[in-house]
Design an enzyme around this catalytic site. Sequence first.
Site, PDB file in Angstrom:
ATOM      1  N   VAL A 112       0.698  -1.349  -0.147  1.00  0.00           N
ATOM      2  CA  VAL A 112      -0.044   0.074   0.104  1.00  0.00           C
ATOM      3  C   VAL A 112       1.018   1.274  -0.244  1.00  0.00           C
ATOM      4  O   VAL A 112       0.731   2.106  -0.821  1.00  0.00           O
ATOM      5  CB  VAL A 112      -0.927  -0.247   1.057  1.00  0.00           C
ATOM      6  N   LEU A 120      -7.290  -0.694  -2.722  1.00  0.00           N
ATOM      7  CA  LEU A 120      -6.501  -1.176  -3.918  1.00  0.00           C
ATOM      8  C   LEU A 120      -6.600  -2.812  -3.799  1.00  0.00           C
ATOM      9  O   LEU A 120      -6.478  -3.033  -2.518  1.00  0.00           O
ATOM     10  CB  LEU A 120      -5.171  -0.708  -4.130  1.00  0.00           C
ATOM     11  N   PHE A 154     -17.132 -10.977  -7.297  1.00  0.00           N
ATOM     12  CA  PHE A 154     -16.938 -12.006  -5.911  1.00  0.00           C
ATOM     13  C   PHE A 154     -17.842 -13.053  -5.880  1.00  0.00           C
ATOM     14  O   PHE A 154     -18.382 -13.317  -4.830  1.00  0.00           O
ATOM     15  CB  PHE A 154     -17.107 -11.222  -4.865  1.00  0.00           C
ATOM     16  N   CYS A 157      -5.536  -9.219   3.549  1.00  0.00           N
ATOM     17  CA  CYS A 157      -6.772  -8.477   4.073  1.00  0.00           C
ATOM     18  C   CYS A 157      -8.198  -9.052   4.722  1.00  0.00           C
ATOM     19  O   CYS A 157      -8.395  -8.747   5.696  1.00  0.00           O
ATOM     20  CB  CYS A 157      -7.097  -7.367   3.019  1.00  0.00           C
TER      21      CYS A 157
HETATM   22  P1  NAD Z   1       3.168  -4.700   4.275  1.00  0.00           P
HETATM   23  O1  NAD Z   1       3.331  -5.560   5.443  1.00  0.00           O
HETATM   24  O2  NAD Z   1       3.370  -5.003   2.812  1.00  0.00           O
HETATM   25  O3  NAD Z   1       4.166  -3.386   4.678  1.00  0.00           O
HETATM   26  C1  NAD Z   1       4.312  -2.468   5.805  1.00  0.00           C
HETATM   27  C2  NAD Z   1       5.607  -1.826   5.809  1.00  0.00           C
HETATM   28  O4  NAD Z   1       5.686  -0.953   6.982  1.00  0.00           O
HETATM   29  C3  NAD Z   1       6.745  -2.667   5.763  1.00  0.00           C
HETATM   30  O5  NAD Z   1       7.720  -2.254   4.857  1.00  0.00           O
HETATM   31  C4  NAD Z   1       7.251  -2.453   7.238  1.00  0.00           C
HETATM   32  O6  NAD Z   1       8.675  -2.433   7.090  1.00  0.00           O
HETATM   33  C5  NAD Z   1       6.871  -1.033   7.481  1.00  0.00           C
HETATM   34  N1  NAD Z   1       6.808  -0.637   8.824  1.00  0.00           N
HETATM   35  C6  NAD Z   1       6.609  -1.157   9.915  1.00  0.00           C
HETATM   36  N2  NAD Z   1       6.598  -0.429  10.994  1.00  0.00           N
HETATM   37  C7  NAD Z   1       7.043   0.701  10.631  1.00  0.00           C
HETATM   38  C8  NAD Z   1       7.563   2.021  11.316  1.00  0.00           C
HETATM   39  N3  NAD Z   1       7.277   2.088  12.477  1.00  0.00           N
HETATM   40  N4  NAD Z   1       8.005   3.029  10.474  1.00  0.00           N
HETATM   41  C9  NAD Z   1       8.046   2.754   9.202  1.00  0.00           C
HETATM   42  N5  NAD Z   1       7.610   1.706   8.540  1.00  0.00           N
HETATM   43  C10 NAD Z   1       7.364   0.629   9.087  1.00  0.00           C
HETATM   44  O7  NAD Z   1       1.454  -4.133   4.517  1.00  0.00           O
HETATM   45  P2  NAD Z   1       0.510  -3.728   3.326  1.00  0.00           P
HETATM   46  O8  NAD Z   1       0.082  -4.972   2.776  1.00  0.00           O
HETATM   47  O9  NAD Z   1       1.328  -2.827   2.389  1.00  0.00           O
HETATM   48  O10 NAD Z   1      -0.633  -3.275   4.202  1.00  0.00           O
HETATM   49  C11 NAD Z   1      -0.436  -2.016   5.041  1.00  0.00           C
HETATM   50  C12 NAD Z   1      -1.797  -1.640   5.555  1.00  0.00           C
HETATM   51  O11 NAD Z   1      -2.576  -1.349   4.475  1.00  0.00           O
HETATM   52  C13 NAD Z   1      -2.431  -2.585   6.381  1.00  0.00           C
HETATM   53  O12 NAD Z   1      -3.155  -2.097   7.225  1.00  0.00           O
HETATM   54  C14 NAD Z   1      -3.318  -3.309   5.545  1.00  0.00           C
HETATM   55  O13 NAD Z   1      -4.568  -4.001   6.005  1.00  0.00           O
HETATM   56  C15 NAD Z   1      -4.104  -2.105   4.606  1.00  0.00           C
HETATM   57  N6  NAD Z   1      -4.302  -2.605   3.020  1.00  0.00           N
HETATM   58  C16 NAD Z   1      -3.664  -3.541   2.446  1.00  0.00           C
HETATM   59  C17 NAD Z   1      -4.072  -3.887   1.019  1.00  0.00           C
HETATM   60  C18 NAD Z   1      -3.333  -4.731   0.394  1.00  0.00           C
HETATM   61  O14 NAD Z   1      -3.846  -5.304  -0.607  1.00  0.00           O
HETATM   62  N7  NAD Z   1      -2.037  -5.127   0.801  1.00  0.00           N
HETATM   63  C19 NAD Z   1      -5.158  -3.173   0.634  1.00  0.00           C
HETATM   64  C20 NAD Z   1      -5.758  -2.147   1.444  1.00  0.00           C
HETATM   65  C21 NAD Z   1      -5.465  -1.872   2.795  1.00  0.00           C
END
Ligand code: NAD
Length: 439
Positions: A11, A153, A252, A263
């Site tokens: 994200v 997304l 879906f 998610c």
């Molecule tokens: P991810 O695990 O791919 O990435 C999270 C990132 O945050 C990692 O690179 C990690 O190193 C970093 N991080 C952790 N602690 C940190 C800190 N204190 N400071 C800076 N960076 C830090 O996660 P993601 O899949 O991108 O999801 C992130 C959020 O978005 C979640 O809440 C998820 O539910 C939401 N989300 C995800 C999606 C998806 O399809 N992946 C879609 C919509 C919403």
Amino acid sequence: MQICVIGTGYVGLVTGACFAEFGLNVTCMDTDAKRIGKLEKGEVPFYEPGITELVAKGIRDNRLTFTTDIAKAVDDALVIFIAVGTPSRSDGSADLSYVEEVGRGIARHMTGYKVIATKSTVPVGTGETLRKVIKATQKKPIPFDIVSNPEFLREGSAIEDFMRPNRVVIGTDSAEATAIMKDLYRPLYLIETPIVITDIPTSEMIKYASNAFLATKVSFINEIANLCEKVGADVQAVAKGMGLDHRIGSKFLHAGPGFGGSCFPKDVAALIDTGERHGAEMRIAKAAAAANEQQKRAMVVKIKQALGGLQGKTVGVLGLSFKPNTNDLRESPALTIIEGLLKEGCAVRAHDPAALEEGTKLLPQITPCADPYETAEGSDALVLMTEWNQFRNLEFGRLRTLLRQPLLIDLRNVYEPERVAGMGFRYVSVGQPERTPKK
Ligand code: NAD
């Protein structure tokens, strides 16, 4: 305008790269120094179509920079997006420790007014908690506004989803923050993207309600599929007949091995937990989660029945990621199903176009294969687990010579059953009558 995005996962990185493409100056910050080092060289640490090119363009145009230094990221930015993980705790609740840690980091380094927007999926009430955390950490009061800006997304089509979303949701109690957020998303006005402006708790709830509803749709059609198998109906036609009703919609409604990914399972669990905390039981979300667990178990039984037992057999698995066009294995049904097969004494050969290396690390007992044909070699059945395009046009003649017996178990209902039977294969799928070989 200068903004920053904290967290460079799926994200965060997509958000940063897309806002840079919108013409903003973006600093992406992450505590993972290895990840940032790679990103500075334009190397993206995960598989997502188009992202490498967009990151390279952002870097080239000097609009996208990377850092591990939160002070630097916060200092220049008017808007700070939080896009760190919010994983499930063992009780199903969302672990907000990363979000709160970022809140404290922002509070320590801000020197002027900031808009602090959560893109991470966070339970209702997190916006308020974040406000308190920041206020309590600030050395002296500096004004800021909290915004909930959930992200919708999908991995595999993340850039297209960000650039052409069905809607943008902005939750805030500040007119100034609303104006700034609308300005950020201005390029989307040209394509008439609906912008939903609401309060913070409503915005936080929209994200959970949306994901839980979609997960429920999947579990619903999976249960219908299981009933179809018992009564001799065809779920593909049922889904089509249902989906043409505009009140229902066709999305879906694809029967399969159950939902997974980073998610749906976690967000359904967190919604159930929020309901419990507030004395409003989420019965439908609970049922959707339970049906999903059952669906994954049912797939192991389906494979077992098709093979007349699993002990000593070999299954060739096509696809490990939870869906095509991603290497994300989080909560992938394939992993649970493979574990079930292994437990019953079945050997597993597997191929995935993007997630094979990671998948083999998680399941070292499986034999990694370079392509579908190597996977089929010496297998008693080929199981189509993830509907990658690479698996949509298999050469059945070649597969027949490699498999011990011509059996395709299509857990994504990708193939036209009669066509597969016409190629001399036995065809087992989800919610459709089994087909026997036609030649
Ligand atoms: P991810 O695990 O791919 O990435 C999270 C990132 O945050 C990692 O690179 C990690 O190193 C970093 N991080 C952790 N602690 C940190 C800190 N204190 N400071 C800076 N960076 C830090 O996660 P993601 O899949 O991108 O999801 C992130 C959020 O978005 C979640 O809440 C998820 O539910 C939401 N989300 C995800 C999606 C998806 O399809 N992946 C879609 C919509 C919403």
